[in-house]
Scaffold this active site. Structure first.
Site, mmCIF file in Angstrom:
data_model
loop_
_atom_site.group_PDB
_atom_site.id
_atom_site.type_symbol
_atom_site.label_atom_id
_atom_site.label_comp_id
_atom_site.label_asym_id
_atom_site.label_seq_id
_atom_site.Cartn_x
_atom_site.Cartn_y
_atom_site.Cartn_z
ATOM 1 N N CYS A 140 0.834 -1.209 0.000
ATOM 2 C CA CYS A 140 0.000 0.000 0.000
ATOM 3 C C CYS A 140 0.869 1.260 0.000
ATOM 4 C CB CYS A 140 -0.941 -0.014 1.197
ATOM 5 S SG CYS A 140 -2.071 -1.433 1.159
ATOM 6 N N THR A 141 1.984 1.206 0.676
ATOM 7 C CA THR A 141 2.904 2.338 0.699
ATOM 8 C C THR A 141 3.535 2.539 -0.677
ATOM 9 O OG1 THR A 141 3.341 2.020 3.051
ATOM 10 C CG2 THR A 141 4.975 3.281 1.803
#
Length: 151
Positions: free
Chosen positions: A44-45
């Site tokens: 997600c980062t």
């Protein structure tokens, strides 16, 4: 799962900036709505930071970007600040919007089954219709794929 050409489901979700973002208020703009599982996790980062790193090109395309996950606005605020994300993150804690978009479902990791977000991105056109769907998104390189679709 929604198909290209279908009307994007309406929504109103709280953002980390303390406002309610409504799809209807975005009529006339291209919208990138990307659903991701959880703040501050590896994939997600990578996905969020790629949109950040391509931000000049995103702005040039005229599109607006929103990340959506079941995390709350406090978590979103910390995640956004930590990585200097230039776009709002929307909280869908009861996953109602994720369900309407067909991205909430059974997942499996290490043999364990559970319910969660299936990483998916929707490009919504100025008329509120689905212009492109990216399913089973691989975070690395995804922002460039979305930019290509915006051209």
């Amino acid at each position: 799962m929604l198909k290209t050409g279908s009307k994007a489901p309406a929504f109103g979700l709280p953002s980390d900036a303390g406002e309610i973002v409504r799809l209807g208020d975005l009529r006339g703009k291209k919208v990138v709505l990307y659903f991701y599982p959880r703040d501050d996790t590896e994939g997600c980062t990578v996905e969020a930071c790629e949109f950040r790193d391509h931000w000049a090109a995103v702005r040039k395309s005229g599109a607006v970007v929103f990340g959506v996950s079941p995390d709350g606005v406090t978590s979103h605020g910390k995640f956004r600040k930590k990585y200097a994300l230039p776009f709002p993150l929307l909280a869908d804690p009861d996953h109602a919007v994720a369900e309407r978009y067909g991205v909430w479902g059974e997942k499996s990791m290490f043999g364990r089954k559970y319910m969660g977000i299936r990483r998916t991105t929707f490009v919504i056109d100025e008329a509120g219709r689905i212009a492109r769907v990216f399913e089973r998104v691989k975070p690395k390189g995804h922002a460039a794929q979305v930019l290509e679709a915006l051209r």
